[in-house]
Design a protein around this motif. Structure first.
Motif, PDB file in Angstrom:
ATOM      1  N   SER A  61      -7.641 -10.926 -45.549  1.00 61.93           N
ATOM      2  CA  SER A  61      -8.963 -11.327 -46.041  1.00 61.93           C
ATOM      3  C   SER A  61      -9.561 -10.264 -46.957  1.00 61.93           C
ATOM      4  O   SER A  61     -10.156 -10.579 -47.992  1.00 61.93           O
ATOM      5  CB  SER A  61      -9.896 -11.586 -44.855  1.00 61.93           C
ATOM      6  OG  SER A  61     -11.213 -11.850 -45.289  1.00 61.93           O
TER       7      SER A  61
ATOM      8  N   VAL B  33      -8.018 -10.433 -50.411  1.00 64.62           N
ATOM      9  CA  VAL B  33      -8.583 -11.531 -51.199  1.00 64.62           C
ATOM     10  C   VAL B  33      -9.999 -11.193 -51.662  1.00 64.62           C
ATOM     11  O   VAL B  33     -10.370 -11.442 -52.811  1.00 64.62           O
ATOM     12  CB  VAL B  33      -8.580 -12.832 -50.376  1.00 64.62           C
ATOM     13  CG1 VAL B  33      -9.287 -13.952 -51.125  1.00 64.62           C
ATOM     14  CG2 VAL B  33      -7.149 -13.247 -50.044  1.00 64.62           C
ATOM     15  N   MET B  34     -10.794 -10.607 -50.759  1.00 64.54           N
ATOM     16  CA  MET B  34     -12.184 -10.279 -51.100  1.00 64.54           C
ATOM     17  C   MET B  34     -12.256  -9.230 -52.201  1.00 64.54           C
ATOM     18  O   MET B  34     -13.122  -9.296 -53.076  1.00 64.54           O
ATOM     19  CB  MET B  34     -12.926  -9.788 -49.864  1.00 64.54           C
ATOM     20  CG  MET B  34     -13.340 -10.876 -48.889  1.00 64.54           C
ATOM     21  SD  MET B  34     -14.384 -12.156 -49.643  1.00 64.54           S
ATOM     22  CE  MET B  34     -15.757 -11.175 -50.254  1.00 64.54           C
ATOM     23  N   TYR B  35     -11.359  -8.244 -52.185  1.00 67.38           N
ATOM     24  CA  TYR B  35     -11.368  -7.226 -53.229  1.00 67.38           C
ATOM     25  C   TYR B  35     -11.068  -7.853 -54.589  1.00 67.38           C
ATOM     26  O   TYR B  35     -11.651  -7.466 -55.610  1.00 67.38           O
ATOM     27  CB  TYR B  35     -10.348  -6.131 -52.903  1.00 67.38           C
ATOM     28  CG  TYR B  35     -10.713  -5.314 -51.692  1.00 67.38           C
ATOM     29  CD1 TYR B  35     -12.041  -5.131 -51.324  1.00 67.38           C
ATOM     30  CD2 TYR B  35      -9.724  -4.723 -50.890  1.00 67.38           C
ATOM     31  CE1 TYR B  35     -12.373  -4.394 -50.203  1.00 67.38           C
ATOM     32  CE2 TYR B  35     -10.061  -3.983 -49.763  1.00 67.38           C
ATOM     33  CZ  TYR B  35     -11.383  -3.825 -49.435  1.00 67.38           C
ATOM     34  OH  TYR B  35     -11.717  -3.091 -48.316  1.00 67.38           O
ATOM     35  N   ALA B  36     -10.157  -8.820 -54.620  1.00 63.50           N
ATOM     36  CA  ALA B  36      -9.866  -9.515 -55.870  1.00 63.50           C
ATOM     37  C   ALA B  36     -11.084 -10.296 -56.344  1.00 63.50           C
ATOM     38  O   ALA B  36     -11.409 -10.318 -57.543  1.00 63.50           O
ATOM     39  CB  ALA B  36      -8.669 -10.454 -55.687  1.00 63.50           C
ATOM     40  N   ILE B  37     -11.779 -10.926 -55.405  1.00 65.45           N
ATOM     41  CA  ILE B  37     -12.984 -11.679 -55.756  1.00 65.45           C
ATOM     42  C   ILE B  37     -14.071 -10.743 -56.269  1.00 65.45           C
ATOM     43  O   ILE B  37     -14.768 -11.048 -57.244  1.00 65.45           O
ATOM     44  CB  ILE B  37     -13.479 -12.480 -54.543  1.00 65.45           C
ATOM     45  CG1 ILE B  37     -12.462 -13.567 -54.188  1.00 65.45           C
ATOM     46  CG2 ILE B  37     -14.847 -13.103 -54.814  1.00 65.45           C
ATOM     47  CD1 ILE B  37     -12.801 -14.327 -52.929  1.00 65.45           C
ATOM     48  N   TRP B  38     -14.223  -9.577 -55.605  1.00 63.60           N
ATOM     49  CA  TRP B  38     -15.226  -8.616 -56.055  1.00 63.60           C
ATOM     50  C   TRP B  38     -14.921  -8.117 -57.467  1.00 63.60           C
ATOM     51  O   TRP B  38     -15.837  -7.915 -58.271  1.00 63.60           O
ATOM     52  CB  TRP B  38     -15.286  -7.431 -55.084  1.00 63.60           C
ATOM     53  CG  TRP B  38     -16.161  -7.666 -53.892  1.00 63.60           C
ATOM     54  CD1 TRP B  38     -15.762  -7.820 -52.598  1.00 63.60           C
ATOM     55  CD2 TRP B  38     -17.584  -7.768 -53.864  1.00 63.60           C
ATOM     56  NE1 TRP B  38     -16.839  -8.022 -51.777  1.00 63.60           N
ATOM     57  CE2 TRP B  38     -17.971  -7.990 -52.528  1.00 63.60           C
ATOM     58  CE3 TRP B  38     -18.571  -7.697 -54.839  1.00 63.60           C
ATOM     59  CZ2 TRP B  38     -19.306  -8.140 -52.140  1.00 63.60           C
ATOM     60  CZ3 TRP B  38     -19.906  -7.847 -54.464  1.00 63.60           C
ATOM     61  CH2 TRP B  38     -20.259  -8.062 -53.134  1.00 63.60           C
ATOM     62  N   ARG B  39     -13.642  -7.895 -57.767  1.00 64.54           N
ATOM     63  CA  ARG B  39     -13.293  -7.460 -59.125  1.00 64.54           C
ATOM     64  C   ARG B  39     -13.699  -8.514 -60.152  1.00 64.54           C
ATOM     65  O   ARG B  39     -14.270  -8.185 -61.210  1.00 64.54           O
ATOM     66  CB  ARG B  39     -11.785  -7.181 -59.217  1.00 64.54           C
ATOM     67  CG  ARG B  39     -11.343  -5.889 -58.566  1.00 64.54           C
ATOM     68  CD  ARG B  39      -9.947  -5.500 -59.017  1.00 64.54           C
ATOM     69  NE  ARG B  39      -8.971  -6.505 -58.636  1.00 64.54           N
ATOM     70  CZ  ARG B  39      -8.291  -6.476 -57.489  1.00 64.54           C
ATOM     71  NH1 ARG B  39      -8.495  -5.503 -56.621  1.00 64.54           N
ATOM     72  NH2 ARG B  39      -7.402  -7.416 -57.209  1.00 64.54           N
ATOM     73  N   GLU B  40     -13.420  -9.771 -59.853  1.00 65.36           N
ATOM     74  CA  GLU B  40     -13.820 -10.842 -60.767  1.00 65.36           C
ATOM     75  C   GLU B  40     -15.343 -10.938 -60.864  1.00 65.36           C
ATOM     76  O   GLU B  40     -15.897 -11.183 -61.948  1.00 65.36           O
ATOM     77  CB  GLU B  40     -13.239 -12.169 -60.284  1.00 65.36           C
ATOM     78  CG  GLU B  40     -11.707 -12.214 -60.327  1.00 65.36           C
ATOM     79  CD  GLU B  40     -11.162 -13.522 -59.793  1.00 65.36           C
ATOM     80  OE1 GLU B  40     -11.977 -14.394 -59.417  1.00 65.36           O
ATOM     81  OE2 GLU B  40      -9.922 -13.680 -59.753  1.00 65.36           O
ATOM     82  N   TYR B  41     -16.013 -10.749 -59.740  1.00 61.77           N
ATOM     83  CA  TYR B  41     -17.471 -10.831 -59.726  1.00 61.77           C
ATOM     84  C   TYR B  41     -18.090  -9.764 -60.620  1.00 61.77           C
ATOM     85  O   TYR B  41     -18.985 -10.037 -61.434  1.00 61.77           O
ATOM     86  CB  TYR B  41     -17.961 -10.680 -58.292  1.00 61.77           C
ATOM     87  CG  TYR B  41     -19.465 -10.642 -58.145  1.00 61.77           C
ATOM     88  CD1 TYR B  41     -20.223 -11.794 -58.243  1.00 61.77           C
ATOM     89  CD2 TYR B  41     -20.121  -9.435 -57.907  1.00 61.77           C
ATOM     90  CE1 TYR B  41     -21.599 -11.759 -58.100  1.00 61.77           C
ATOM     91  CE2 TYR B  41     -21.497  -9.387 -57.764  1.00 61.77           C
ATOM     92  CZ  TYR B  41     -22.236 -10.554 -57.858  1.00 61.77           C
ATOM     93  OH  TYR B  41     -23.596 -10.513 -57.728  1.00 61.77           O
TER      94      TYR B  41
ATOM     95  N   ALA C 270     -23.309 -12.660 -51.658  1.00 64.03           N
ATOM     96  CA  ALA C 270     -21.927 -12.178 -51.574  1.00 64.03           C
ATOM     97  C   ALA C 270     -21.770 -11.162 -50.447  1.00 64.03           C
ATOM     98  O   ALA C 270     -20.772 -11.175 -49.719  1.00 64.03           O
ATOM     99  CB  ALA C 270     -21.501 -11.561 -52.904  1.00 64.03           C
TER     100      ALA C 270
ATOM    101  N   ASN D   5     -19.364 -11.457 -46.964  1.00 60.46           N
ATOM    102  CA  ASN D   5     -18.285 -10.475 -46.764  1.00 60.46           C
ATOM    103  C   ASN D   5     -18.466  -9.769 -45.425  1.00 60.46           C
ATOM    104  O   ASN D   5     -18.793  -8.586 -45.357  1.00 60.46           O
ATOM    105  CB  ASN D   5     -18.284  -9.474 -47.909  1.00 60.46           C
ATOM    106  CG  ASN D   5     -17.073  -8.566 -47.851  1.00 60.46           C
ATOM    107  OD1 ASN D   5     -16.048  -8.916 -47.296  1.00 60.46           O
ATOM    108  ND2 ASN D   5     -17.222  -7.372 -48.415  1.00 60.46           N
TER     109      ASN D   5
END
Length: 299
Positions: free
Chosen positions: A230, A233-241, A290, A294
């Motif tokens: 998890s 996945v969250m780190y990838a989402i944060w990068r996109e954010y 967000a 998280n």
């Protein structure tokens, strides 16, 4: 009605809606309808606001304490974040108000970094605790004496502090193993560790329960693995954010370079500034949501 009046009306309606939602005015009206007294409802809302601010300050202090960052370093990072945010706000949005607003957001940026560091530290702590529990469970199944298992493996444990305290207590203060186990449980804030202690307590009366200790450790390992997946996945989402946030804040600068007339309208007129206020409010709202989403599966 002219075109410019329509624009002003739309901005006014959007601004009013934003203030209505973000300010919690709707909650005040709901409380007023429930209680039937406007003064009581507004007082309740004010208490709620102050309570939330106090909780936020408490969380901030806890975050700084958990990460072990010196206060001087934290204050330095906060100051640098505020100055950097103010410079970006002034360069991108031109007005002093937006420079101050972005500066405040920049001052809060170190908290995001501390949150990331605390998540990493908790994950490492859980991993060390899990390894120690597994080692002791395997040893206890063989020896059927938990105190002996801890004594034999204390130097091999990755998370030895609570177990050293347990040995000190049962050896020098009180020989009651059950009391020592409950005391050790209070030293570690982890639900699976509490379950493990419960099984150890039952195993003192029924030796067959010693095999269940490994089941608790295995369940903990499964949740920890899910947490690691998890987090990835969250780190990838944060990068996109944050990439999207960078593009949003870069939009006024792009307008300034490519479309100067549109940029002047955006930063110097009331409708444009109102839209920028809504933009900053939307950024803050999305960041808060967000952070709420998280949440760790295992702490």
């Amino acid at each position: 009605m002219t075109y410019i009046n329509l624009i002003y009306l739309a901005v006014f309606l959007l601004t009013s809606a934003a203030l209505f939602l973000f300010g919690g005015v709707d909650e005040g009206f709901a409380a007023e309808r429930r209680r039937g007294k406007k003064a009581g409802a507004m007082k309740l809302r004010k208490q709620t606001v102050f309570t939330r601010l106090a909780r936020l300050e408490q969380k901030r202090r806890g975050l700084v304490a958990d990460t072990g960052m010196p206060k001087t370093v934290y204050r330095l990072l906060t100051g640098l974040g505020a100055l950097g945010g103010a410079a970006i706000g002034k360069a991108f949005f031109h007005e002093l108000f937006f420079a101050v607003a972005v500066g405040i957001l920049g001052a809060l940026a170190p908290l995001l970094y501390l949150g990331y560091k605390r998540t990493q530290a908790k994950s490492q702590r859980v991993e060390r605790l899990q390894g120690s529990m597994m080692l002791l469970s395997n040893s206890y199944i063989v020896t059927e004496d938990f105190v002996q298992s801890v004594q034999d493996n204390i130097d091999l444990l990755e998370y030895p502090a609570p177990f050293r305290d347990f040995l000190t207590y049962v050896s020098l203060i009180d020989g009651n193993i059950k009391t020592g186990l409950r005391r050790m449980e209070s030293r570690v804030d982890n639900p699976y560790f509490s379950q493990w202690i419960d099984v150890l307590l039952m195993a003192q009366d029924d030796r067959r329960m010693k095999y269940v200790t490994m089941s608790v450790v295995d369940a903990m390992a499964d949740v920890h693995q899910a947490q690691m997946e998890s987090d990835t996945v969250m780190y990838a989402i944060w990068r996109e954010y944050f990439t999207v946030l960078a593009l949003i804040f870069a939009a006024p600068l792009i307008f300034r370079v490519l479309m100067k007339d549109a940029y002047l309208v955006l930063v110097t007129t009331l409708p444009g500034q109102a839209l920028l206020v809504l933009l900053l409010a939307a950024v803050v709202f999305s960041l808060v949501q967000a952070l709420r989403l998280n949440k760790p599966l295992l702490s």
